[in-house]
Structure formats: structure tokens, C-alpha cells
Design a protein around this motif. Structure first.
Motif, short mmCIF file in Angstrom:
data_model
loop_
_atom_site.label_atom_id
_atom_site.label_comp_id
_atom_site.label_asym_id
_atom_site.label_seq_id
_atom_site.Cartn_x
_atom_site.Cartn_y
_atom_site.Cartn_z
N LEU A 138 7.52 13.65 -7.40
CA LEU A 138 6.67 13.78 -6.22
C LEU A 138 5.90 15.09 -6.28
N MET A 139 4.59 15.02 -6.06
CA MET A 139 3.73 16.19 -6.02
C MET A 139 3.07 16.25 -4.64
N VAL A 140 3.11 17.41 -4.03
CA VAL A 140 2.43 17.62 -2.75
C VAL A 140 1.39 18.71 -2.95
N PHE A 141 0.13 18.39 -2.62
CA PHE A 141 -1.00 19.31 -2.82
C PHE A 141 -1.52 19.79 -1.47
N ASP A 142 -1.93 21.05 -1.44
CA ASP A 142 -2.60 21.58 -0.25
C ASP A 142 -3.75 22.46 -0.71
N ARG A 163 -13.44 14.51 -0.30
CA ARG A 163 -13.74 13.31 -1.10
C ARG A 163 -13.73 13.63 -2.59
N ALA A 164 -14.24 14.81 -2.94
CA ALA A 164 -14.24 15.21 -4.35
C ALA A 164 -12.82 15.40 -4.87
N VAL A 165 -11.96 16.04 -4.08
CA VAL A 165 -10.56 16.22 -4.49
C VAL A 165 -9.87 14.87 -4.62
N ALA A 166 -10.14 13.97 -3.69
CA ALA A 166 -9.55 12.63 -3.76
C ALA A 166 -9.96 11.93 -5.05
N GLY A 167 -11.24 12.05 -5.41
CA GLY A 167 -11.71 11.44 -6.65
C GLY A 167 -11.03 12.04 -7.87
N CYS A 168 -10.85 13.34 -7.85
CA CYS A 168 -10.16 14.02 -8.97
C CYS A 168 -8.72 13.53 -9.11
N LEU A 169 -8.02 13.40 -7.99
CA LEU A 169 -6.63 12.92 -8.03
C LEU A 169 -6.56 11.50 -8.57
N TYR A 175 -2.38 4.34 -12.99
CA TYR A 175 -2.70 3.24 -12.07
C TYR A 175 -1.54 2.90 -11.15
N HIS A 176 -0.29 3.14 -11.59
CA HIS A 176 0.86 2.79 -10.77
C HIS A 176 1.37 3.97 -9.94
N ASP A 177 0.72 5.12 -10.03
CA ASP A 177 1.07 6.24 -9.16
C ASP A 177 0.53 5.97 -7.75
N VAL A 178 1.23 6.46 -6.76
CA VAL A 178 0.76 6.35 -5.37
C VAL A 178 0.07 7.65 -5.00
N VAL A 179 -1.22 7.57 -4.75
CA VAL A 179 -2.02 8.76 -4.43
C VAL A 179 -2.50 8.62 -2.98
N ALA A 180 -2.16 9.60 -2.15
CA ALA A 180 -2.45 9.46 -0.72
C ALA A 180 -2.92 10.78 -0.12
N ARG A 181 -3.73 10.66 0.90
CA ARG A 181 -4.08 11.82 1.73
C ARG A 181 -3.15 11.80 2.94
N LEU A 182 -2.36 12.85 3.09
CA LEU A 182 -1.38 12.89 4.16
C LEU A 182 -1.99 13.31 5.49
N GLY A 183 -3.12 13.96 5.41
CA GLY A 183 -3.78 14.45 6.62
C GLY A 183 -4.38 15.81 6.36
N GLY A 184 -5.49 16.12 7.04
CA GLY A 184 -6.12 17.42 6.82
C GLY A 184 -6.48 17.61 5.36
N GLU A 185 -6.03 18.75 4.80
CA GLU A 185 -6.31 19.05 3.40
C GLU A 185 -5.08 18.84 2.51
N GLU A 186 -4.13 18.04 2.98
CA GLU A 186 -2.88 17.83 2.24
C GLU A 186 -2.88 16.45 1.58
N PHE A 187 -2.50 16.42 0.31
CA PHE A 187 -2.44 15.20 -0.47
C PHE A 187 -1.06 15.10 -1.13
N ALA A 226 -6.02 24.60 -5.32
CA ALA A 226 -4.93 23.89 -4.62
C ALA A 226 -3.59 24.44 -5.05
N SER A 227 -2.69 24.47 -4.12
CA SER A 227 -1.29 24.81 -4.42
C SER A 227 -0.50 23.51 -4.48
N VAL A 228 0.50 23.49 -5.38
CA VAL A 228 1.23 22.23 -5.63
C VAL A 228 2.73 22.49 -5.58
N GLY A 229 3.42 21.62 -4.85
CA GLY A 229 4.87 21.65 -4.83
C GLY A 229 5.42 20.40 -5.50
#
Length: 263
Positions: A138-142, A163-169, A175-187, A226-229
Motif C-alpha cells: 500500500l502506498m499513500v501519496f500527499d 489531474r496531472a498527478v492522477a495521470g502520472c499515477l 493494470y491490476h493495481d487500485v489507484v484512487a484519489r482519497l480526497g483533496g491532494e491525497e492519493f 509528493a511525500s509517500v508512505g
């Protein structure tokens, strides 16, 4: 029990046909008599009766045909049209329901999956991968200092950044990874079948890709970091605990200076 109009009409149609059939059988019984008997003076009235029976039978059959053509058939056609409209309406409502369900699971701004989808997918991945003894990463981006982007350049530019960050992710994940925007600037990204080492390498590539991504606002080139946990499921914690651990690592990355990966 109440009958439909077409059902009632069908029953009337059957009664008329049965009545015509009964008259035909009766006339047939008269005709089975000996031909010589038919010419007896007392039997001549049977000819008149037979004539009336055949006439009545013809009237009943004609009535049944008229009733069938001008009453039953239009009712059937009307019912078929109504059923066709109902099927079309059902199909439209079903498609609309699917669209609404998809909208409920999609982030409107970026087109990514949203928090609801992410929570459900994370729980499902943990349940399934617990059966095959494989890791789940699991990766959490902010995005760092994103508020300054909105304050300095406006929310329209901030939306373009998201939108640009979403496209990069999307481009840098599988293809089988789950990529989501959690809200605000957090992915967040659920990356199945990845241990800490491979997950860290992927996270570092994505972090670097975001940092080097060209984003222009008029004549100004923005630099977004972005910072990543990171966390790999320990096979004991719940989905909420798992996410909380990755989120704590994100906090550590922020605390250590931002624009870095913490695992």
C-alpha cells in the motif's frame, strides 16, 4: 382474480368457437341418419333445422373471426407494444443505475476511483490474498505544499495539478493495481504481490515522476512534489489498521522534509 382484457377476449373467442363446434357436431349427427329416412315426410323438418344450424354455425364462425381480427388482435398488439416500452424503460433504468453506481465510485475531477471504491477494494484484496499467501503493498501519496498552489495560482490550476498527478499515477502503475484519489491532494495505490523492496522501488519511481512532471500555469512552470508512505500487510491487521500504518509512514515522510518515501 381479475383477468386482463386480452385474456377475457380470448375466453369469449374460445366460447364462440366451442359453440360453433357443438352445432357442427349436432348437424353431423343429423346427417348420419339413413338417407332413406331423411326422405320420410316427418324428417323434412330436420332439413330445415340442419339449414338453420349450418347458418348459425357460419354466423358464429364469422363472429369469432370478426372478434379476433378487430378486438383480440389489437389488444395483443397493444400489449406487445407496452411490453416493448417496458423492456426499453427497464434497459434505460438499468443503464442509468450502472452509470450512477459508476459515478458513486469515481472521483469526478480526476476520473480515478474514489475513497469508497478504495476502501472496498482494499478489504477485498486482503481477503483474497490471505488465501494464497501473497503480500499486498500500500502506498499513500500527499502532494507537498498544495495549499500554496491553490492560494497563489487559483483552484483551476490546482485542479490541473491534481489531474496531472492522477495521470502520472495511472501511467506508472500496473493494470491490476487500485489507484484512487482519497480526497483533496491525497492519493493511494494498492499494489498486490509486492514486498517492501519492490514496493519502495515503485514508489520512488512514481515520486520522481511527479517531481519531474511539467506543469505550466501561464508562463510559470510549477514544480510539484509528493511525500509517500508505504506499508506491506502483515496478514494480521484489518484494512483500517493497514491503511493507518501506511498513513503514519506518510506522516514520517512529511516530518523528514517531504518529497521522499518512507517505509
Amino acid at each position: 382474480m381479475r383477468f386482463h382484457k386480452s385474456e377475457s377476449a380470448f375466453f369469449v373467442f374460445i366460447v364462440v368457437i366451442l359453440a360453433a363446434g357443438a352445432l357442427i357436431l349436432y348437424a353431423y349427427g343429423l346427417l348420419r341418419s339413413d338417407v332413406a329416412d331423411l326422405y320420410q315426410p316427418g324428417r323434412m323438418q330436420d332439413f330445415a333445422l340442419l339449414n338453420r344450424l349450418l347458418f348459425a354455425t357460419g354466423v358464429l364462425i364469422a363472429t369469432a373471426l370478426f372478434f379476433g381480427i378487430f378486438f383480440i388482435y389489437p389488444l395483443i398488439r397493444t400489449q406487445v407494444k407496452e411490453e416493448g416500452k417496458l423492456r426499453a424503460m427497464t434497459k434505460t433504468l438499468s443503464a442509468r443505475s450502472e452509470t450512477l453506481e459508476q459515478a458513486a465510485l469515481t472521483d469526478a475531477l480526476t476520473g480515478m476511483q474514489n475513497r469508497r471504491y478504495f476502501d472496498e477494494a482494499l478489504t477485498e484484496y486482503l481477503e483474497e490474498f490471505s488465501k494464497i499467501d501473497k503480500p499486498v503493498g500500500l502506498m499513500v501519496f500527499d502532494l507537498d505544499h498544495f495549499k500554496q498552489v491553490n492560494d497563489t495560482h487559483g483552484h483551476d490550476v490546482g485542479d490541473e495539478v491534481l489531474r496531472a498527478v492522477a495521470g502520472c499515477l495511472k501511467d506508472m502503475t500496473r493494470y491490476h493495481d487500485v489507484v484512487a484519489r482519497l480526497g483533496g491532494e491525497e492519493f493511494a495505490v494498492v499494489a498486490p504481490n509486492m514486498d517492501v523492496e519492490s514496493l519502495s522501488r515503485l514508489a520512488e519511481r512514481i515520486r520522481s515522476g511527479i517531481a519531474n512532471m511539467p506543469i505550466l500555469s501561464g508562463n510559470v512552470r510549477l514544480r510539484i512534489t509528493a511525500s509517500v508512505g508505504l506499508a506491506v500487510w502483515d496478514r494480521k491487521e484489518s484494512a483500517e489498521e493497514f491503511f493507518r500504518r501506511a498513513d503514519q509512514q506518510l506522516y514520517q515522510a512529511k516530518k523528514q522534509g517531504r518529497n521522499r518515501v518512507s517505509a
